[in-house]
Write an enzyme that holds these catalytic residues in place. Structure first.
Site, PDB file in Angstrom:
ATOM      1  N   GLU A  89     -46.619  23.404 -14.376  1.00 54.82           N
ATOM      2  CA  GLU A  89     -48.040  23.611 -14.621  1.00 54.82           C
ATOM      3  C   GLU A  89     -48.799  24.313 -13.498  1.00 54.82           C
ATOM      4  O   GLU A  89     -49.734  25.063 -13.755  1.00 54.82           O
ATOM      5  CB  GLU A  89     -48.712  22.254 -14.913  1.00 54.82           C
ATOM      6  CG  GLU A  89     -48.262  21.591 -16.197  1.00 54.82           C
ATOM      7  CD  GLU A  89     -48.660  22.371 -17.428  1.00 54.82           C
ATOM      8  OE1 GLU A  89     -49.802  22.869 -17.481  1.00 54.82           O
ATOM      9  OE2 GLU A  89     -47.821  22.514 -18.333  1.00 54.82           O
ATOM     10  N   SER A 490     -49.863 -36.846 -48.211  1.00 54.33           N
ATOM     11  CA  SER A 490     -49.598 -38.063 -47.431  1.00 54.33           C
ATOM     12  C   SER A 490     -49.376 -37.804 -45.955  1.00 54.33           C
ATOM     13  O   SER A 490     -49.349 -38.758 -45.169  1.00 54.33           O
ATOM     14  CB  SER A 490     -48.378 -38.793 -48.017  1.00 54.33           C
ATOM     15  OG  SER A 490     -48.657 -39.251 -49.318  1.00 54.33           O
TER      16      SER A 490
END
Length: 831
Positions: A89, A490
C-alpha cells in the site's frame, strides 16, 4: 535596451500570473478547507469492536458484531504483517509527510499512457496510508478532484498531529478485508482461523492484497486472481527487502490455504446458551454495546456438561417420539427428473445435529432401502459431484409404525421396508457404529414433534452450567428452558410442604387423604381434586404425601395454611411474581418456566439461601476493565498482602435466607424419599444421595422432574409446544426423570457420592414413616426424620382435615403402631 525592457515586461507579466495562480490556489484552498471535517476525533478513536463470548474454561463460544473487528495496538502487530501492508500500500510511508509526490507522478504518468492508448482500466491511485485514513474516517469514497484535494489536506494535518505508528494503527484496525471482517486481527481469524502472530509470509501477503478490493480477490470465487495479487505483494516485499528472495519464492509456490472460521457457536451444542447470553447482554448494554462494544464475556457454560445435557434431552425426546410412530418423510424428490443430488442438496437439514444426515430413498426391497446421502454444497453454491450411498436395513426402521394425525393413533407394525418408505422419500438417517462391509448401514430417524428442555445449575452460586432448550436450535430457536411458560404440576408441591414445615408442621404431621369438595364461585360446579391413581389413602404423613405426590393432601394442607402464605413463598423462591391465591394453584396449575423452577430447587439445595440464576460470570470492556461480576459473595481475608499466620480467607454469602436451613434439610430428606420409595424410583439406581420431585399436569400435557445432589441440580420437562395430551402413563417419572438420570450418570460418573449436610441443631429421630410416630424395635417402616429444636414426633395420631379427630393413641414408649391404626393407614383402609 529593448531586450532589457522586454525581459522586464515578461517578468512583470510572469509575476502577475504567478501571484494570480497563487491567489487562486489560496482561495481554492480556503474554499476546500473551509468545510473540512475535524480530525481531532481520531485521537478518541473507538472503533466498533465485536463482543466475544467464552465458556467457563475460556473456550470461545461465539462472537456478536455488525463489523467483525478486534482492536490490535500497533505494538502487537508482527513486523511481517506490518511490512506486508507497507509493501502493498505505501512503501514510503515512514518517509513522506502524508502525500507521496513520487507516487503521484508515477500514477499520473501511468494513467496518461493508458488514456492515450485508449484503455478502459480504472485509473491507478497514489493514495498513501495517511490519505486512506483520512478517506476512511473523515470523507466519502466518491471519485472527484474535490475529494482528493480534501484528502491530501487532511492527510497533511493528520501527519502533523499523529505519529506514524498511530496512523498505521488506525489504518490496520479500520480497513475492510472481506468476509465480514474489519481490521487485521479479525481478518486473520476469519480467513485462517489463527492470530496475526501465527501468519506465514503467504498468508500475510494475501491479507495485504485485500484492501484494494476484497471481493475482487475472493478466495473461493476468484482463487487464481487472488493468488496473482498475493504473489505481486510477495514480490514487493522482496523488492523492498522485507523478506529474502528464497522465502518469497517458497511463499509464492503455496496455495491460498484459506480456512474460513466458523461464525456460529463453536462450543458443541451451545446454541441455546449463546442466544440466551445475547439476549441478556442486549438488555444490559443495548444493541450498540452488544455488537460494537468490544465486550469480553466469561460465561458459566461447562462445555462437557453441555454435551451431556444435549444428549440426554435428545435421547429422551427421541424415545418418546419413536413410541408415537412414523409421521412420514421430510419431503419427496422426483428420481426420474435427472440427478437427485442438487435437489437433495436444497433440502434444509439440521446443522446442529451432525450425527444425522438427509438421504433420499433410491430403491426399496422388503429387507432394506437403498439410499443416497445429501451431497455437500461447495463455495459459490455449487454442489459436490460425489454421490455417497448406503442402506437402511428393515431392523433399523422397524419402529416406524405409521402415525395417523386425525385419530392421534399409531397403525400396525410394519412387516417389511416397503411398508415404511418409498422411492423418492427424503428422510433423516444416522450412521450405525462398528460396521464392516462395502455398504454403510444407517438407522431411520425423524425430528421429534414433542418439545422439552433441560437445565443444569450449581446450587451454591446459581451458575447455569448447561442448557438445552429443545431438540435442535436449527429447527426451532425457541428456548423452552427460559421462554416456555408451562404448568409445573406436582413439581410445585415441595414449596407447599416447605411453607408448612417453616410454619409449625413437621414431616410427621398427618393430613387426611380423602375426597374433598371446594366451591369455585357462583354458577360454577364445585372442584373435586383427585390423586393421579384415582384412589384415596386416608390419613398420611407429610413425608408420604410428597413421596407419593398426593393431590388431596396438598390441597388440604394449602387450605389449612391459606393460599396467601403459599403465594408469598412462591415469590420468595422466584417461581412466581404474583401467584393468584386459588387452591388449584397449589397443585402447580399456574404457569412458570423451567429456569425459575430449577432455580427454586437450587435454593433448597443451597440450604434455603436464595440463589440467582446467571449465564454470565464476568464482563470486561474493551480495555479489560471488569464492569459486571455475578458472584457477589464477600471474600474476607483475600486482601492480605502477606501471610502472618492468619486464618484462611473465607467466602461470606450475603444473599437472602428465604427458607430455614433446617426446613431445607427436612424437605430435601422428604424428596430423597421420592427417589427411594416414591414417584421417581427410576433415579434410585444412580446409587448416590439424590433428592427430587416429579410433576405431571392434567391429561399428561406436561411431564417434569427436577432433582439435585448436594452440589448439582438439573431440571427437565417434556410437552408439546401447543399443549396436548401425551398419552396415559406419560408422567414426569416416566418421561422427564430418565432424562435427568442420563445426565447425572454422565456428569457424575467419576464424582464420589456426597451426603446432604445436616444443619447444626437439627435432631434426627427414628420414626415410622407411615404414621409419623416414634418407631419401635423391628419396625420395617423406620426412617431417620429431622426435627427442629422444640419439636418432636407426636405422641398422638392427630389428622389435619378431620376437625382435630384423633385416630389411635401412640404409646409414648415408642412401641409399634396399634393394629387399629395400622388398619386405618393401609390403602383403602378408611375409604
Amino acid at each position: 535596451m529593448f531586450l532589457i525592457r522586454f525581459l522586464g515586461y515578461l517578468f512583470g507579466i510572469g509575476s502577475v500570473v504567478v501571484l494570480a495562480v497563487a491567489g487562486a490556489v489560496w482561495l481554492g484552498y480556503r474554499h476546500v478547507s473551509a468545510d473540512l471535517p475535524s480530525y481531532e476525533g481520531l485521537k478518541k478513536y473507538e472503533p466498533p469492536v465485536m463482543t466475544r463470548i467464552h465458556a467457563s474454561d475460556g473456550a470461545l463460544i461465539t462472537e456478536f458484531a455488525h463489523e467483525r473487528r478486534m482492536f490490535l495496538p500497533i505494538q502487537a502487530v508482527p513486523p511481517l504483517v506490518r511490512n506486508a501492508f507497507l509493501a502493498a500500500e505505501d512503501k514510503n510511508f515512514y518517509d513522506h509527510a502524508g502525500v507521496d509526490l513520487m507516487s503521484i507522478g508515477r500514477a499520473v504518468y501511468t494513467n496518461l499512457q493508458g488514456y492515450l492508448k485508449g484503455g478502459s482500466r480504472r485509473p491507478q491511485g497514489a493514495s498513501t496510508i495517511t490519505q486512506q485514513v483520512a478517506k476512511n474516517f473523515l470523507l466519502s469514497s466518491e471519485q472527484t478532484v474535490d475529494r482528493k484535494v480534501k484528502e491530501a489536506i487532511l492527510a497533511r494535518r493528520i501527519e502533523q498531529s499523529f505519529t506514524k505508528d498511530q496512523i498505521l494503527e488506525l489504518y490496520l484496525n479500520e480497513i475492510f478485508l472481506g468476509l465480514g471482517s474489519y481490521g487485521i486481527a479479525a481478518a486473520s481469524l476469519v480467513y485462517f482461523d489463527k492470530s496475526v502472530h501465527e501468519l506465514t509470509i503467504a498468508e500475510a501477503a494475501y491479507m495485504a492484497a485485500l484492501p484494494k478490493g476484497p471481493n475482487n480477490y475472493h478466495p473461493f470465487r476468484y482463487p487464481e486472481r487472488a493468488i496473482e495479487r498475493r504473489n505481486w505483494v510477495i514480490d514487493q516485499m522482496v523488492e523492498n527487502k522485507f523478506i529474502e528472495p528464497d522465502a518469497g519464492a517458497k511463499a509464492k509456490a503455496e496455495g491460498l490455504k484459506v480456512q474460513q472460521r466458523q461464525t456460529g457457536p463453536q462450543v458443541a451444542a451451545s446454541d441455546y446458551f449463546a442466544e440466551e447470553v445475547r439476549r441478556e447482554l442486549g438488555e444490559m448494554y443495548g444493541e450498540k454495546g452488544l455488537y460494537e462494544g468490544g465486550l469480553s464475556v466469561r460465561t458459566t457454560l461447562d462445555p462437557k456438561m453441555q454435551v451431556f445435557a444435549r444428549k440426554a434431552l435428545m435421547d429422551g425426546l427421541m424415545e418418546y417420539d419413536v413410541d408415537q410412530g412414523f409421521r412420514g418423510p421430510v419431503t419427496k424428490i422426483d428420481l426420474y427428473a435427472g440427478d437427485w443430488g442438487p435437489k437433495l442438496a436444497e433440502v434444509k437439514g439440521l446443522s446442529d445435529v451432525p450425527e444425522w444426515q438427509l438421504a433420499v430413498v433410491l430403491a426399496v426391497t422388503p429387507q432394506y432401502a437403498d439410499i443416497g446421502l445429501q451431497p455437500a454444497k461447495l463455495s459459490g453454491g455449487a454442489v459436490s459431484t460425489e454421490r455417497a450411498r448406503g442402506i437402511i436395513n428393515f431392523a433399523d426402521m422397524k419402529w416406524a409404525r405409521r402415525y395417523d394425525p386425525e385419530t392421534n393413533r399409531r397403525g400396525n407394525s410394519p412387516k417389511t421396508a416397503v411398508d415404511v418408505v418409498q422411492a423418492g422419500d427424503v428422510v433423516f438417517v444416522q450412521k450405525l457404529p462398528a460396521q464392516a462391509g462395502d455398504r454403510i448401514a444407517y438407522r431411520l430417524r425423524q425430528i421429534p414433534e414433542v418439545g422439552g428442555a433441560l437445565i443444569v445449575m450449581d446450587p451454591h452460586t446459581g451458575r447455569v452450567l448447561a442448557v438445552s432448550g429443545g431438540f435442535s436450535y436449527a429447527q426451532s430457536e425457541f428456548n423452552r428452558a427460559t421462554q416456555a411458560k408451562r404448568q409445573p404440576g406436582s413439581s410445585f408441591k415441595p414449596f407447599i410442604y416447605a411453607a408448612a414445615l417453616d410454619n409449625g408442621y413437621t414431616p410427621s404431621s398427618v393430613v387426611l387423604d380423602a375426597p374433598i369438595e371446594l366451591p369455585q364461585g357462583p354458577g360454577l360446579p364445585p372442584w373435586r381434586p383427585e390423586n393421579y391413581s384415582g384412589k384415596f389413602y386416608g390419613p398420611s404423613t407429610l413425608r408420604v404425601g410428597i413421596e407419593q405426590s398426593r393431590n388431596t393432601m396438598t390441597v388440604r394442607l394449602a387450605k389449612d395454611m391459606g393460599m396467601p402464605l403459599v403465594a408469598e413463598y412462591s415469590k420468595r423462591f422466584g417461581i412466581y411474581d404474583k401467584l393468584p391465591p386459588f387452591l388449584a394453584n397449589s397443585l402447580g396449575a399456574y404457569e412458570t418456566t423451567l429456569l425459575r423452577m430449577t432455580t427454586a430447587y437450587a435454593t433448597i439445595a443451597n440450604g434455603g439461601r436464595y440463589v440467582k440464576a446467571s449465564f454470565i460470570d464476568r464482563i470486561q470492556d474493551r480495555y479489560g476493565r471488569t464492569i459486571f461480576k455475578h458472584d457477589k459473595r464477600e471474600c474476607q481475608g483475600c486482601e492480605a498482602r502477606t501471610w502472618a499466620q492468619q486464618a484462611e480467607p473465607t467466602l461470606v454469602d450475603n444473599s437472602d435466607q428465604v427458607l430455614d436451613p433446617m426446613t431445607a434439610y427436612q424437605i430435601t430428606s422428604m424428596m430423597e424419599g421420592v427417589v427411594q420409595r416414591g414417584t421417581a424410583t427410576i433415579m434410585k439406581s444412580l446409587g448416590r444421595p439424590l433428592a427430587g420431585k416429579t410433576g405431571t399436569t392434567n391429561d399428561e400435557r406436561d411431564a417434569w422432574f427436577i432433582g439435585y445432589t448436594p452440589d448439582l441440580v438439573a431440571g427437565a420437562y417434556i410437552g408439546f409446544d401447543n399443549p396436548r395430551p401425551m398419552g396415559k402413563g406419560q408422567t414426569g417419572g416416566h418421561l422427564a426423570a430418565p432424562i435427568v438420570k442420563e445426565f447425572f450418570e454422565n456428569a457424575l460418573k467419576n464424582a464420589p457420592p456426597v451426603e446432604f449436610r445436616v444443619p447444626e441443631g437439627l435432631r434426627l429421630v427414628a420414626i415410622n414413616r407411615k404414621t409419623g410416630l416414634r418407631s419401635g424395635a423391628g419396625d420395617d417402616a423406620t426412617i431417620m426424620e429431622g426435627f427442629k429444636p422444640g419439636t418432636a414426633p407426636p405422641d398422638y395420631f392427630s389428622v389435619i382435615g378431620m376437625d382435630g379427630t384423633e385416630y389411635g393413641e401412640a404409646p409414648s414408649s415408642g412401641n409399634k403402631v396399634t393394629p387399629q391404626l395400622e388398619k386405618q393407614l393401609a390403602p383403602g383402609g378408611l375409604y
